[in-house]
Design a protein around this motif. Structure first.
Motif, PDB file in Angstrom:
ATOM      1  N   GLY A  26      11.098   6.142  -3.896  1.00 53.67           N
ATOM      2  CA  GLY A  26      10.637   4.929  -3.221  1.00 53.67           C
ATOM      3  C   GLY A  26       9.693   5.201  -2.070  1.00 53.67           C
ATOM      4  O   GLY A  26       8.633   4.596  -1.959  1.00 53.67           O
ATOM      5  N   LEU A  27      10.082   6.171  -1.218  1.00 54.93           N
ATOM      6  CA  LEU A  27       9.277   6.376  -0.019  1.00 54.93           C
ATOM      7  C   LEU A  27       7.907   6.931  -0.351  1.00 54.93           C
ATOM      8  O   LEU A  27       6.928   6.628   0.329  1.00 54.93           O
ATOM      9  CB  LEU A  27      10.010   7.299   0.952  1.00 54.93           C
ATOM     10  N   SER A  28       7.838   7.732  -1.400  1.00 56.92           N
ATOM     11  CA  SER A  28       6.492   8.257  -1.696  1.00 56.92           C
ATOM     12  C   SER A  28       5.619   7.158  -2.285  1.00 56.92           C
ATOM     13  O   SER A  28       4.402   7.160  -2.098  1.00 56.92           O
ATOM     14  CB  SER A  28       6.585   9.481  -2.578  1.00 56.92           C
ATOM     15  N   VAL A  29       6.244   6.178  -2.965  1.00 55.57           N
ATOM     16  CA  VAL A  29       5.470   5.018  -3.408  1.00 55.57           C
ATOM     17  C   VAL A  29       4.993   4.227  -2.188  1.00 55.57           C
ATOM     18  O   VAL A  29       3.845   3.775  -2.134  1.00 55.57           O
ATOM     19  CB  VAL A  29       6.326   4.126  -4.327  1.00 55.57           C
ATOM     20  N   VAL A  30       5.880   4.118  -1.205  1.00 55.10           N
ATOM     21  CA  VAL A  30       5.477   3.449   0.041  1.00 55.10           C
ATOM     22  C   VAL A  30       4.267   4.152   0.640  1.00 55.10           C
ATOM     23  O   VAL A  30       3.305   3.512   1.064  1.00 55.10           O
ATOM     24  CB  VAL A  30       6.655   3.432   1.040  1.00 55.10           C
ATOM     25  N   GLY A  31       4.315   5.483   0.617  1.00 53.81           N
ATOM     26  CA  GLY A  31       3.201   6.249   1.161  1.00 53.81           C
ATOM     27  C   GLY A  31       1.904   5.938   0.448  1.00 53.81           C
ATOM     28  O   GLY A  31       0.871   5.725   1.066  1.00 53.81           O
ATOM     29  N   ARG A  32       1.968   5.896  -0.871  1.00 53.95           N
ATOM     30  CA  ARG A  32       0.746   5.614  -1.628  1.00 53.95           C
ATOM     31  C   ARG A  32       0.221   4.220  -1.341  1.00 53.95           C
ATOM     32  O   ARG A  32      -0.979   4.020  -1.140  1.00 53.95           O
ATOM     33  CB  ARG A  32       1.036   5.715  -3.119  1.00 53.95           C
ATOM     34  N   LEU A  33       1.143   3.249  -1.319  1.00 57.43           N
ATOM     35  CA  LEU A  33       0.690   1.876  -1.080  1.00 57.43           C
ATOM     36  C   LEU A  33       0.119   1.741   0.319  1.00 57.43           C
ATOM     37  O   LEU A  33      -0.905   1.076   0.529  1.00 57.43           O
ATOM     38  CB  LEU A  33       1.862   0.916  -1.262  1.00 57.43           C
ATOM     39  N   ALA A  34       0.787   2.407   1.272  1.00 53.74           N
ATOM     40  CA  ALA A  34       0.314   2.322   2.657  1.00 53.74           C
ATOM     41  C   ALA A  34      -1.076   2.921   2.772  1.00 53.74           C
ATOM     42  O   ALA A  34      -1.957   2.371   3.427  1.00 53.74           O
ATOM     43  CB  ALA A  34       1.290   3.044   3.573  1.00 53.74           C
ATOM     44  N   ALA A  35      -1.261   4.060   2.116  1.00 59.57           N
ATOM     45  CA  ALA A  35      -2.580   4.694   2.187  1.00 59.57           C
ATOM     46  C   ALA A  35      -3.632   3.833   1.498  1.00 59.57           C
ATOM     47  O   ALA A  35      -4.772   3.746   1.947  1.00 59.57           O
ATOM     48  CB  ALA A  35      -2.517   6.067   1.533  1.00 59.57           C
ATOM     49  N   LYS A  36      -3.240   3.178   0.420  1.00 56.18           N
ATOM     50  CA  LYS A  36      -4.203   2.383  -0.336  1.00 56.18           C
ATOM     51  C   LYS A  36      -4.687   1.189   0.475  1.00 56.18           C
ATOM     52  O   LYS A  36      -5.865   0.845   0.459  1.00 56.18           O
ATOM     53  CB  LYS A  36      -3.530   1.917  -1.624  1.00 56.18           C
ATOM     54  N   HIS A  37      -3.747   0.532   1.169  1.00 55.94           N
ATOM     55  CA  HIS A  37      -4.112  -0.699   1.864  1.00 55.94           C
ATOM     56  C   HIS A  37      -4.310  -0.504   3.356  1.00 55.94           C
ATOM     57  O   HIS A  37      -4.527  -1.476   4.070  1.00 55.94           O
ATOM     58  CB  HIS A  37      -3.034  -1.757   1.641  1.00 55.94           C
ATOM     59  N   ASP A  55       0.849  14.333  -4.199  1.00 51.20           N
ATOM     60  CA  ASP A  55       1.061  15.140  -5.394  1.00 51.20           C
ATOM     61  C   ASP A  55       2.447  14.858  -5.962  1.00 51.20           C
ATOM     62  O   ASP A  55       3.413  14.723  -5.223  1.00 51.20           O
ATOM     63  CB  ASP A  55       0.944  16.618  -5.010  1.00 51.20           C
ATOM     64  N   LEU A  56       2.499  14.779  -7.290  1.00 49.07           N
ATOM     65  CA  LEU A  56       3.793  14.525  -7.919  1.00 49.07           C
ATOM     66  C   LEU A  56       4.745  15.682  -7.677  1.00 49.07           C
ATOM     67  O   LEU A  56       5.956  15.500  -7.710  1.00 49.07           O
ATOM     68  CB  LEU A  56       3.609  14.336  -9.427  1.00 49.07           C
ATOM     69  N   ALA A  57       4.181  16.851  -7.426  1.00 50.22           N
ATOM     70  CA  ALA A  57       5.039  18.017  -7.223  1.00 50.22           C
ATOM     71  C   ALA A  57       5.877  17.882  -5.963  1.00 50.22           C
ATOM     72  O   ALA A  57       6.881  18.559  -5.812  1.00 50.22           O
ATOM     73  CB  ALA A  57       4.188  19.276  -7.142  1.00 50.22           C
ATOM     74  N   SER A  58       5.463  17.001  -5.050  1.00 55.53           N
ATOM     75  CA  SER A  58       6.209  16.872  -3.799  1.00 55.53           C
ATOM     76  C   SER A  58       7.372  15.901  -3.924  1.00 55.53           C
ATOM     77  O   SER A  58       8.103  15.691  -2.965  1.00 55.53           O
ATOM     78  CB  SER A  58       5.269  16.409  -2.690  1.00 55.53           C
ATOM     79  N   LEU A  59       7.531  15.296  -5.082  1.00 54.11           N
ATOM     80  CA  LEU A  59       8.624  14.338  -5.230  1.00 54.11           C
ATOM     81  C   LEU A  59       9.958  15.074  -5.185  1.00 54.11           C
ATOM     82  O   LEU A  59      10.099  16.148  -5.744  1.00 54.11           O
ATOM     83  CB  LEU A  59       8.511  13.618  -6.573  1.00 54.11           C
ATOM     84  N   GLN A  60      10.933  14.434  -4.529  1.00 51.85           N
ATOM     85  CA  GLN A  60      12.226  15.078  -4.487  1.00 51.85           C
ATOM     86  C   GLN A  60      13.203  14.231  -5.285  1.00 51.85           C
ATOM     87  O   GLN A  60      13.555  13.140  -4.864  1.00 51.85           O
ATOM     88  CB  GLN A  60      12.754  15.203  -3.077  1.00 51.85           C
ATOM     89  N   GLY A  61      13.596  14.749  -6.397  1.00 53.92           N
ATOM     90  CA  GLY A  61      14.668  14.150  -7.175  1.00 53.92           C
ATOM     91  C   GLY A  61      14.453  12.682  -7.444  1.00 53.92           C
ATOM     92  O   GLY A  61      13.415  12.271  -7.951  1.00 53.92           O
ATOM     93  N   THR A  62      15.438  11.897  -7.041  1.00 49.01           N
ATOM     94  CA  THR A  62      15.377  10.484  -7.384  1.00 49.01           C
ATOM     95  C   THR A  62      14.805   9.657  -6.244  1.00 49.01           C
ATOM     96  O   THR A  62      14.723   8.444  -6.342  1.00 49.01           O
ATOM     97  CB  THR A  62      16.787   9.969  -7.698  1.00 49.01           C
ATOM     98  N   ARG A  63      14.429  10.324  -5.162  1.00 55.52           N
ATOM     99  CA  ARG A  63      13.974   9.541  -4.000  1.00 55.52           C
ATOM    100  C   ARG A  63      12.476   9.304  -4.121  1.00 55.52           C
ATOM    101  O   ARG A  63      11.670   9.932  -3.472  1.00 55.52           O
ATOM    102  CB  ARG A  63      14.339  10.266  -2.721  1.00 55.52           C
TER     103      ARG A  63
END
Lengths: 594, 118
Positions: free
Chosen positions: A409-420, A399-407
């Motif tokens: 990168g790691l949530s993008v990592v999470g999405r990519l990891a889950a995708k592949h 969820d975008l609501a879980s994003l913290q400020g400017t960090r």
């Protein structure tokens, strides 16, 4: 004289029974006495005495008569009073009995009957009417009042029952709304249904008190969902344009790098680096906004290129040391995702370690897949931040609501990891900082075909002992984990295969990439330009196959072609020194071969 | 400038190939012949491996550049690395001799003409 009369009167008053006898006796006695007195009196006095005696007797007689009359009257009165008293006594006792009957028997019976629902008139008709009008009235009043109360109670009871039923119904509806309807509505809205669809589709409570807040809630939620979806779509659209521009700029820059040398080349490289970083940022945002990566590779990308492609996107790429001996390739569909994921992790590692320390990246081939370890020697992460990082890279919270400020990168990592299906784990590094272990599952690793024979003529022809000699050495000296050797022999054929123009996977496809008429054939999944290139590659093929023994792999013609292309690409400044080279270049070929 | 299809080419950028360097030493000229002195070892950069394989026979720098599809400057930097490690040696063409031994341009043109007429 009145003195004797008084006791008589008093006596007669006390003893009424003796008076009728007493009075005539008194009269007789007194008459006798008077006669006697008259008889005894001297002759001269006789008339006087007689007159006096007669007068006195008359007085006495009058008094006696009056008294006896009064006595008789009093007696009569007494008798009648006594009769009245008796009657009153009778009345009283009857009254008492009636009251008793009324209080103890009738009233409870009336109350009971009224309670049982018998009408007040009926109850009154069925009762013995009390003789006393007050009691009668009281009974009447009591009966009507009780009947009214009973009616009121019944009404109140039925009202209460109705209320209870309504309340139960309301509670049930509220429960259903809370437990079933609202969650279903929210998930429908998340899937993109409109508020009207959701309101029509689901079963909403009939109670307006529940329905109207639920409806307004749904409309408000649909509105905010739509707004966030619109914002995301607009961002993704805008970002996709930026992405296309970035990719175009990178292609242009690469083109310019081919054409310019010297100082311009350095500047171009800097621009290239900035643009690549820009591309990473844009891709990051685009992925968060539900967009796509800027590029899609349609061929497997070798691990070295994957690592370089990732490291080239971060600012501190010079601090990253790549230790890679793997010849594995990542399948095209996943290559961009893997590169982006690694770039984010390397960026993170480089940002959170001192600017003088290096970040080391190791690649191992394991049976479970490719293991890539990114280790920095920065500060150790605290347990909490390690846990937070683990959580972000797990890809469970998207969820975008879980994003913290400017960090981001790691949530993008999470999405990519889950995708592949990539697993990303943090652990303390033995070098003092933090290590990230990335496991690429085998399905992301491109199927490596055995390199075909003719592809490796030169090592075989010139130095037959070289490949076997290279094989044992193949495990690299600075191998990060000795266990890498376990799986290494499996890959040895690929490892020692010559790295020619393309990864071995592409070679069989290039073979038949032209029709007999010479037109290029585009294999599915390849671009026309690549097919074109494949066709030109075919040209030297026959010459490569037949003079196997004495000629070098490439004949003079192809070398001249390469020379010419190189000159062309290098620009025109060096044209004059290249002219004599045209002769010496091919001239040395046979000389060295023979 | 014409746009290429996006998924042609390789993901690695040139500054990652050179490790961020953009200045090449001038030891290598376009026509310098490069000869590899040893076999490629595992763990080497793939461009180094390819240069070493390509230069088993003396090969001009410009040829290497064309084969690797890399700009001249990048190849110069890579060759500089290999040269510093002693894995390749460079031979400058003997320009003076060869110029003297060359046939005249007119003769070459006649030969060319004859070839075309074949």
């Amino acid at each position: 004289m009145p003195v004797p009369a008084r006791p008589r009167q008093r006596r007669s008053a006390q003893k009424t029974g003796s008076t009728p006898v007493v009075f005539p006796a008194v009269l007789v006695v007194t008459a006798a006495g008077a006669g006697a007195a008259v008889g005894l009196a001297p002759e001269g006095a006789r008339p006087w005495v007689a007159g006096t005696a007669i007068a006195a007797w008359g007085c006495i007689a009058a008094v006696v008569a009056f008294t006896s009359a009064r006595l008789r009257k009093a007696h009569r009165q007494t008798v009648s009073r006594t009769g009245e008293l008796e009657m009153t006594k009778n009345n009283w006792s009857q009254h008492g009995a009636e009251t008793d009957q009324l209080v103890n028997v009738t009233l409870p019976a009336v109350a009971e009957q009224l309670k049982n629902g018998v009408g007040a008139d009926k109850v009154l008709a069925g009762l013995p009417t009390p003789s006393d009008p007050y009691l009668r009235r009281m009974l009447h009043v009591f009966t009507t009042e009780v009947a009214q109360s009973v009616r009121r109670t019944t009404d109140a009871q039925s009202d209460l029952d109705m209320m209870r039923r309504e309340l139960a119904l309301g509670t049930q509806e509220l429960e259903r709304l809370t437990n079933d309807t609202l969650p279903a509505a929210v998930s429908l809205l998340r899937e993109g249904s409109s508020a009207d669809t959701v309101l029509a589709k689901l079963d909403w409570p009939s109670n307006p008190l529940l329905r109207s807040p639920a409806e307004s809630f749904i409309r408000e939620l649909a509105y905010s969902e739509r707004r966030s979806a619109a914002a995301q779509a607009a961002s993704a659209k805008a970002l996709s344009r930026v992405q296309a521009k970035t990719v175009g700029m990178l292609a242009d820059l690469r083109d310019m790098q081919d054409r310019h040398g010297g100082e311009i080349f350095g500047d171009l490289l800097r621009l290239d680096h900035s643009t690549s970083q820009l591309g990473l940022m844009t891709d990051r945002l685009a992925l968060l906004m539900g967009g796509r990566s800027s590029r899609v590779w349609n061929k497997p990308i070798v691990m070295e290129s994957i690592l370089r492609g990732s490291v080239g996107r971060i600012a501190a790429y010079r601090r990253v040391r790549l230790h890679n001996s793997s010849k594995a390739s990542i399948a095209g569909f996943a290559a961009e995702g893997v590169m982006h994921l690694l770039a984010e992790l390397m960026d993170n590692a480089a940002n959170f370690s001192p600017p003088i320390d290096e970040v080391h990246v190791y690649v191992e081939e394991r049976s479970a897949g490719l293991v890539i370890t990114i280790e920095d020697s920065g500060l150790k992460m605290s347990d909490a931040s390690m846990r937070r990082a683990e959580e972000s890279v797990s890809g469970q919270v998207t969820d975008l609501a879980s994003l913290q400020g400017t960090r981001l990168g790691l949530s993008v990592v999470g999405r990519l990891a889950a995708k592949h299906g990539i697993s990303v784990n943090y652990r303390p590094s033995s070098r003092g900082g933090t290590g990230v272990v990335v496991l690429l599952p085998p399905q992301l690793v491109a199927q490596q075909r055995e390199p075909v024979g003719p592809e490796r003529p030169r090592p075989g022809a010139d130095l037959p002992t070289a490949p076997p000699a290279a094989a044992p050495v193949a495990p690299p000296a600075p191998a990060p984990v000795p266990a890498a050797e376990e799986s290494f022999p499996v890959r040895t054929p690929q490892a020692t295969a010559p790295v020619d123009e393309a990864p071995p996977v592409d070679i069989p496809r290039r073979r038949g990439a032209a029709t007999p008429g010479g037109l290029p054939v585009r294999a599915p999944g390849r671009t026309m330009a690549e097919a074109e290139r494949g066709r030109t590659k075919n040209a030297p093929e026959p010459s490569r196959a037949e003079p196997d023994a004495n000629a070098p792999a490439r004949d003079a013609g192809s070398r001249f072609g390469a020379f010419h292309r190189g000159r062309h690409a290098a620009g025109t400044t060096d044209a004059s020194p290249a002219a004599p080279g045209e002769d010496t270049g091919p001239g040395t070929g046979p000389e060295a071969a023979g | 400038m014409s746009r290429k299809p996006v998924d042609i080419g390789d993901p690695d950028r040139l500054y990652t190939v050179t490790g961020g360097r953009s200045e090449a030493d001038d030891a290598f000229d376009l026509v310098t012949l490069i000869v590899s002195e040893c076999e490629p070892a595992a763990g080497m950069q793939s461009e180094h491996v390819r240069i070493l394989e390509l230069c088993r026979h003396p090969t001009a720098l410009v040829e290497v550049s064309a084969e690797l599809k890399l700009p001249i400057t990048v190849v110069r930097i890579l060759l500089g690395d290999l040269h510093a490690m002693g894995k390749v040696s460079a031979r400058h063409p003997r320009a003076a001799d060869s110029v003297a031994a060359l046939p005249e341009t007119a003769l070459l043109q006649e030969v060319l003409h004859g070839l075309r007429n074949l």
